[in-house]
Design an enzyme around this catalytic site. Structure first.
Site, PDB file in Angstrom:
ATOM      1  CB  CYS A  65      -0.909  -0.002   1.229  1.00  0.00           C
ATOM      2  SG  CYS A  65      -1.988   1.446   1.295  1.00  0.00           S
ATOM      3  CG  HIS A 153      -1.389  -1.696  -9.600  1.00  0.00           C
ATOM      4  ND1 HIS A 153      -2.304  -0.805  -9.116  1.00  0.00           N
ATOM      5  CD2 HIS A 153      -0.618  -2.052  -8.536  1.00  0.00           C
ATOM      6  CE1 HIS A 153      -2.097  -0.608  -7.825  1.00  0.00           C
ATOM      7  NE2 HIS A 153      -1.084  -1.361  -7.449  1.00  0.00           N
ATOM      8  CD  GLU A 202      -6.837   1.442  -3.475  1.00  0.00           C
ATOM      9  OE1 GLU A 202      -6.552   0.493  -2.723  1.00  0.00           O
ATOM     10  OE2 GLU A 202      -6.557   2.634  -3.225  1.00  0.00           O
ATOM     11  CB  CYS A 211      -4.457   3.904  -5.661  1.00  0.00           C
ATOM     12  SG  CYS A 211      -3.755   2.249  -5.587  1.00  0.00           S
ATOM     13  N   GLY A 214      -0.920   2.386  -7.226  1.00  0.00           N
ATOM     14  CA  GLY A 214      -1.563   2.636  -8.515  1.00  0.00           C
ATOM     15  C   GLY A 214      -0.880   3.760  -9.270  1.00  0.00           C
TER      16      GLY A 214
END
Ligand SMILES: N[C@H](CCC[C@H](N)C(=O)O)C(=O)O
Length: 271
Positions: A65, A153, A202, A211, A214
């Site tokens: 994260c 991703h 997400e 994100c 991301g």
């Protein structure tokens, strides 16, 4: 806490007698009563300053994260006054550097680009996946770039992320069989030589304000498709995230962090 609006509850469990093992439905229940995207925990780790663990609001523990790493590093810098720290995580080792403005820049580790590392269900060119999704109103999104930052991703390049029905196409992409561990779906528009507008549906959390992994994946995917260089600002709904894909393959991420409040848990909590 939040990182560019990406909402967290962070538990500092570095003093806990044993690693946390929240039951998925306990996280889910907490998410019903508290608005957060991810639950984070800091735990003691022999080989690093701390171990960062991440659960999505759907209760699933995941490997990375980016915004959560920034938030945890910022908190540890506030506490220790140090200007560098090392974090362990399921997605691999990470490092953080305190910036002159007090913010934290994190090295999220290398972008992983092999189809088996994303992972994908079958061999495919990850620069531009042989995959697409039909839009409800007609038209189709094709050829996303696939990148892992310790979590999967797929990044589509579109004219306007804000014009897409993300609540409809996001879950379809997230749960597509091409992604055995599901996927975070990014929708990016390259607005200039160093600016990308990004929205992310997400995995395990849905549409978030920002994100971090991301943002890292969007820069790497855009660069690999020849759309931009190796450094850019990623403009999320909740704020701007400066990202850099360095020559050693590592991706560095910075951006705003807000501590919204803190409570001290009774001693022996989690024991
Ligand atoms: N939903 C992600 C985890 C949180 C990532 C995001 N909040 C970030 O800042 O990187 C996943 O399932 O891999």
């Amino acid at each position: 806490m939040n990182g560019a609006g990406n909402a967290f509850i962070l538990i500092d469990a570095r003093g806990a007698p044993a690693p946390l093992a929240p039951a998925p439905d306990a996280v889910l229940a907490l998410a019903e009563s508290h608005a957060f995207d991810q639950l984070l925990a800091l735990e003691a780790d022999e080989g690093a300053d701390a171990r960062l663990r991440v659960w999505n609001r759907d209760g699933g523990e995941v490997g990375a994260c980016g915004n959560g790493t920034r938030a945890a590093a910022w908190l540890m810098f506030q506490e220790s006054g140090a200007d560098r720290l090392a974090l362990a995580s399921a997605g691999g080792p990470m490092a953080a550097r305190r910036r002159s403005d007090g913010g934290a820049e994190v090295d999220l580790g290398p972008a992983r680009l092999d189809w088996r590392e994303i992972p994908l269900a079958r061999q495919m060119d990850t620069v531009r996946l042989d995959y697409g999704v039909d839009l409800p109103g007609g038209g189709r999104l094709e050829g996303p770039g696939a990148v892992s930052m310790g979590n999967p991703h797929a990044v589509f390049f579109v004219d306007d992320p804000d014009a897409l029905p993300l609540h409809e196409i996001g879950p379809r992409i997230e749960h597509d069989r091409l992604f055995p561990e599901r996927v975070n779906a990014g929708f990016a528009a390259v607005l200039g030589p160093d600016l990308i507008r990004l929205k992310v549906w997400e995995r395990g959390a849905g549409l978030t304000q920002a994100c971090g992994t991301g943002a890292a994946a969007a820069l790497v995917a855009a660069c690999r498709q020849g759309r931009i260089g190796r450094q850019a600002v990623i403009r999320a709904d909740g704020g701007d995230l400066p990202v850099r894909w360095s020559a050693d393959g590592h991706v560095h991420l910075a951006g705003p962090v807000v501590l919204e409040g803190a409570v001290k848990l009774p001693s022996g909590f989690g024991g």
